[in-house]
Design a protein around this motif. Structure first.
Motif, short mmCIF file in Angstrom:
data_model
loop_
_atom_site.label_atom_id
_atom_site.label_comp_id
_atom_site.label_asym_id
_atom_site.label_seq_id
_atom_site.Cartn_x
_atom_site.Cartn_y
_atom_site.Cartn_z
N ALA A 37 -7.82 6.05 -3.58
CA ALA A 37 -7.63 5.74 -2.15
C ALA A 37 -7.85 4.25 -1.94
O ALA A 37 -8.98 3.75 -1.99
CB ALA A 37 -8.62 6.55 -1.31
N ALA A 38 -6.75 3.52 -1.75
CA ALA A 38 -6.86 2.06 -1.64
C ALA A 38 -7.68 1.67 -0.42
O ALA A 38 -7.63 2.33 0.61
CB ALA A 38 -5.46 1.44 -1.55
N ARG A 39 -8.38 0.55 -0.56
CA ARG A 39 -9.26 0.09 0.53
C ARG A 39 -8.50 -0.93 1.37
O ARG A 39 -8.68 -2.14 1.22
CB ARG A 39 -10.52 -0.54 -0.07
CG ARG A 39 -11.40 0.48 -0.79
CD ARG A 39 -12.52 -0.20 -1.53
NE ARG A 39 -12.03 -0.95 -2.69
CZ ARG A 39 -12.77 -1.79 -3.40
NH1 ARG A 39 -14.03 -2.00 -3.08
NH2 ARG A 39 -12.25 -2.41 -4.43
N VAL A 40 -7.68 -0.43 2.26
CA VAL A 40 -6.82 -1.35 3.03
C VAL A 40 -7.65 -2.24 3.94
O VAL A 40 -7.39 -3.45 4.04
CB VAL A 40 -5.76 -0.55 3.82
CG1 VAL A 40 -4.92 -1.48 4.67
CG2 VAL A 40 -4.87 0.22 2.85
N LEU B 127 3.55 -1.48 3.74
CA LEU B 127 3.57 -0.10 3.25
C LEU B 127 4.75 0.11 2.31
O LEU B 127 5.81 -0.48 2.49
CB LEU B 127 3.70 0.88 4.42
CG LEU B 127 2.52 0.93 5.39
CD1 LEU B 127 2.84 1.89 6.54
CD2 LEU B 127 1.24 1.35 4.67
N GLY B 128 4.53 0.99 1.32
CA GLY B 128 5.63 1.36 0.43
C GLY B 128 5.67 2.87 0.27
O GLY B 128 4.62 3.53 0.30
N THR B 129 6.87 3.40 0.11
CA THR B 129 6.96 4.85 -0.18
C THR B 129 6.66 5.10 -1.65
O THR B 129 6.25 6.18 -2.02
CB THR B 129 8.37 5.39 0.12
OG1 THR B 129 9.32 4.68 -0.69
CG2 THR B 129 8.72 5.27 1.59
N ASP B 130 6.96 4.09 -2.51
CA ASP B 130 6.85 4.27 -3.96
C ASP B 130 7.52 5.56 -4.41
O ASP B 130 6.97 6.28 -5.26
CB ASP B 130 5.40 4.21 -4.45
CG ASP B 130 5.31 4.15 -5.97
OD1 ASP B 130 6.27 3.64 -6.60
OD2 ASP B 130 4.32 4.64 -6.54
N ARG C 239 1.56 7.50 8.41
CA ARG C 239 0.57 8.52 8.79
C ARG C 239 -0.35 8.85 7.62
O ARG C 239 -1.53 9.12 7.78
CB ARG C 239 1.26 9.77 9.36
CG ARG C 239 1.81 10.78 8.40
CD ARG C 239 2.35 11.98 9.17
NE ARG C 239 3.45 11.59 10.04
CZ ARG C 239 4.75 11.78 9.75
NH1 ARG C 239 5.12 12.38 8.64
NH2 ARG C 239 5.68 11.37 10.58
N HIS C 240 0.18 8.74 6.41
CA HIS C 240 -0.67 9.00 5.26
C HIS C 240 -1.68 7.86 5.07
O HIS C 240 -2.82 8.10 4.64
CB HIS C 240 0.18 9.20 4.01
CG HIS C 240 -0.47 10.11 3.04
ND1 HIS C 240 -0.40 11.48 3.12
CD2 HIS C 240 -1.29 9.84 2.00
CE1 HIS C 240 -1.13 12.01 2.17
NE2 HIS C 240 -1.68 11.04 1.47
N ALA C 241 -1.27 6.65 5.44
CA ALA C 241 -2.22 5.52 5.38
C ALA C 241 -3.39 5.77 6.33
O ALA C 241 -4.55 5.49 6.00
CB ALA C 241 -1.52 4.21 5.73
N HIS D 4 0.87 -1.19 0.00
CA HIS D 4 0.00 0.00 0.00
C HIS D 4 0.90 1.23 0.00
O HIS D 4 1.77 1.36 0.86
CB HIS D 4 -0.88 -0.03 1.25
CG HIS D 4 -1.71 1.19 1.46
ND1 HIS D 4 -2.42 1.80 0.44
CD2 HIS D 4 -1.96 1.94 2.58
CE1 HIS D 4 -3.07 2.86 0.93
NE2 HIS D 4 -2.80 2.97 2.22
N CYS D 5 0.69 2.12 -0.98
CA CYS D 5 1.57 3.27 -1.15
C CYS D 5 0.74 4.56 -1.12
O CYS D 5 0.49 5.19 -2.16
CB CYS D 5 2.32 3.16 -2.48
SG CYS D 5 3.25 1.63 -2.66
N PRO D 6 0.29 4.97 0.06
CA PRO D 6 -0.69 6.06 0.13
C PRO D 6 -0.15 7.41 -0.33
O PRO D 6 -0.90 8.19 -0.92
CB PRO D 6 -1.07 6.09 1.62
CG PRO D 6 0.05 5.43 2.33
CD PRO D 6 0.61 4.42 1.40
N CYS D 7 1.13 7.70 -0.08
CA CYS D 7 1.67 9.01 -0.51
C CYS D 7 1.64 9.11 -2.03
O CYS D 7 1.28 10.14 -2.60
CB CYS D 7 3.10 9.21 0.01
SG CYS D 7 3.18 9.37 1.79
#
Ligand code: GUN
Ligand code: ZN
Length: 473
Positions: free
Chosen positions: A321-324, A336-339, A353-355, A309-312
């Motif tokens: 907005a991914a549905r975690v 989590l990934g920074t991508d 925190r962005h997640a 999951h790469c929310p940033c």
């Protein structure tokens, strides 16, 4: 590896379950010279450790290095970045108003292509490793570029700096510019094999660095290339990383490019395509998964593939907005990934925190019932789980890293917060960046404060496999 046995003393915080952090106060953790945790002892101060614990291990007290967490400091497992592009580091923060496909063409492919210059590759890769370590990332799943020598250099530099890493040479033989594309499926495969062989020679036991098969994403890979990479994964039992279902235009393009009649897939879904190519395995890391359908999630879960999951990145490139919660409810393992540089930050704490915030945006959005919306929210505990234990499972290292348990390896960070004294000051040396903590605040307050406001100023020391790999001066 450390040259001495080590004794760590103080407060240790790690995930016990998805929604539960465990706090070990006044505890002792012993790490041997191979970097393995050999004892975790609660209620064990320095005197007791020296009198009973070290003799029990047969360790000579005078030859043990002692590391103490001071007041306001705690040990936390190192972060796992399950998805980032090392060559894109110079571009973090540079994306304008672009979305995925024009961002790739405008910003990303030209930069990646330029890293076939060995001097530039050394400069960028050296920096990205130092930078991510300084943010507590002890393990990273890197995409490199299509260039074999610089991909190999990235693996060598991770090994030298002591960062645990999965390093993938990027495969892409279609729908990318002429100046940055594999000449054929055969050459992509030969180059991939060459890079795998190099990484295996550099770290034969894969104790720190391992290769990962990396088809960039469906659009940029032909059917023969994807099939051959699927076969290579089956032959080598190596992990795979790729992107899936990040952006709606991308998904539409995949559907147009790969009709089931041409691929033998059961349907025209993105996940179905990867499955038909042999790319959906229990060792596959799928980045994004923002727009998966119910059927695709069921397929991903059945294959036990993992999601980064790469929310940033998803917010920056307006991908969605991914549905975690929805993914977790379906039993899919997430990290989590920074991508970078779709994502604008090198920090997994920022991704955490962005997640949280993305989950709250989902909660505010598309729900008829507020109860359903409430469930959508990820907690501090949950995102810190994703950043450590979840990430470890995504990259297949859950038995080795992600927590403080006997038999695991010491991949850890010493986090320091700013303890405010009675005059309202924080000592320069112990500075906690934006995280000020007051005497009346307990640990259950301090950890969320760190998650919301922390950065590399709080990351005082970082170890991988027992070796000190970063120290903030
Ligand atoms: N899809 C294909 N390549 C990329 C990339 O470099 N970054 C992101 N975020 N998505 C991709
Ligand atoms: Zn990516």
């Amino acid at each position: 590896m450390a040259s001495q046995n080590q004794l760590f003393l103080g407060t240790f915080v790690h995930s016990k379950a998805l929604d539960e952090l465990e706090y070990l106060h006044n505890a002792a953790v012993c790490v041997d010279t191979s970097g393995t945790i050999v004892a975790v002892e609660r209620e064990c101060d320095e005197a007791k450790a020296k009198e009973t614990l070290l003799p029990r291990l047969g360790w000579d007290v005078t030859e043990v290095e002692v590391v103490r967490a001071k007041k306001g400091q705690f040990f936390f497992p190192g972060f796992i970045d399950t998805h980032l592009h090392a060559p894109q580091y110079p571009n973090i923060g540079i994306f304008g108003k672009s979305t995925l496909l024009d961002w790739l063409n405008t910003y990303t492919f030209p930069l990646e292509a330029s890293l076939s210059d060995p001097a530039r590759a050394r400069q960028v890769y050296t920096r990205v490793i130092r930078k991510t370590l300084s943010h507590g990332t002890t393990c990273a799943a890197y995409y490199a570029t299509i260039d074999v020598p610089s991909t190999n250099l990235l693996a060598d530099l991770c090994l030298a700096a002591g960062q645990r890493a999965l390093v993938g040479r990027v495969c892409m033989d279609q729908y990318s510019p002429d100046y940055y594309r594999d000449a054929s499926p055969e050459s992509a495969l030969a180059d991939t094999r060459e890079s795998i062989a190099h990484i295996r020679r550099a770290d034969p036991s894969m104790s720190l660095v391992r290769p990962i098969i990396t088809p960039r994403f469906a659009i940029s890979c032909s059917v023969p290339l994807m099939r051959q990479l699927g076969q290579l994964a089956a032959e080598t039992q190596l992990p795979i990383q790729t992107h899936i279902s990040e952006n709606e235009t991308e998904i539409r393009t995949v559907r147009e490019l790969f009709p089931p009649s041409a691929t033998g897939a059961q349907d025209d879904s993105y996940a179905g395509l990867y499955d038909a190519m042999g790319l959906l395995t229990h060792r596959t890391v799928l980045a994004h998964a923002v727009h998966l359908t119910e059927g695709e999630a069921a397929l991903v879960a059945a294959r036990k593939a993992k999601i980064s999951h790469c929310p940033c990145s998803n917010s920056a490139l307006t991908s969605g907005a991914a549905r975690v919660r929805w993914l977790l409810d379906r039993g899919i393992v997430c990290g989590l990934g920074t991508d970078m540089s779709g994502g604008f930050s090198p920090s997994i704490l920022a991704a955490a925190r962005h997640a949280v915030l993305v989950s709250r945006h989902r909660a505010m959005g598309c729900y008829s019932s507020s109860e359903e919306g409430e469930r959508e929210k990820l907690s501090v505990e949950e995102v810190l789980f994703l950043a450590t234990r979840g990430g470890a499972e995504v990259v297949g290292l859950e038995k080795k890293v992600g927590g403080f348990e006997v038999g695991m390896e010491w991949d850890a960070q010493l986090v320091g917060l700013g303890m405010v004294d009675e005059e309202g000051k924080v000592s320069e040396q112990d500075g906690g960046g934006d995280v000020d903590v007051f005497g009346w605040q307990g640990w259950e307050d301090m950890v969320p404060k760190w998650m919301y406001n922390g950065d590399d100023r709080n990351t005082k020391k970082v170890w991988v496999k027992g070796r000190l790999v970063h120290e903030r001066k």
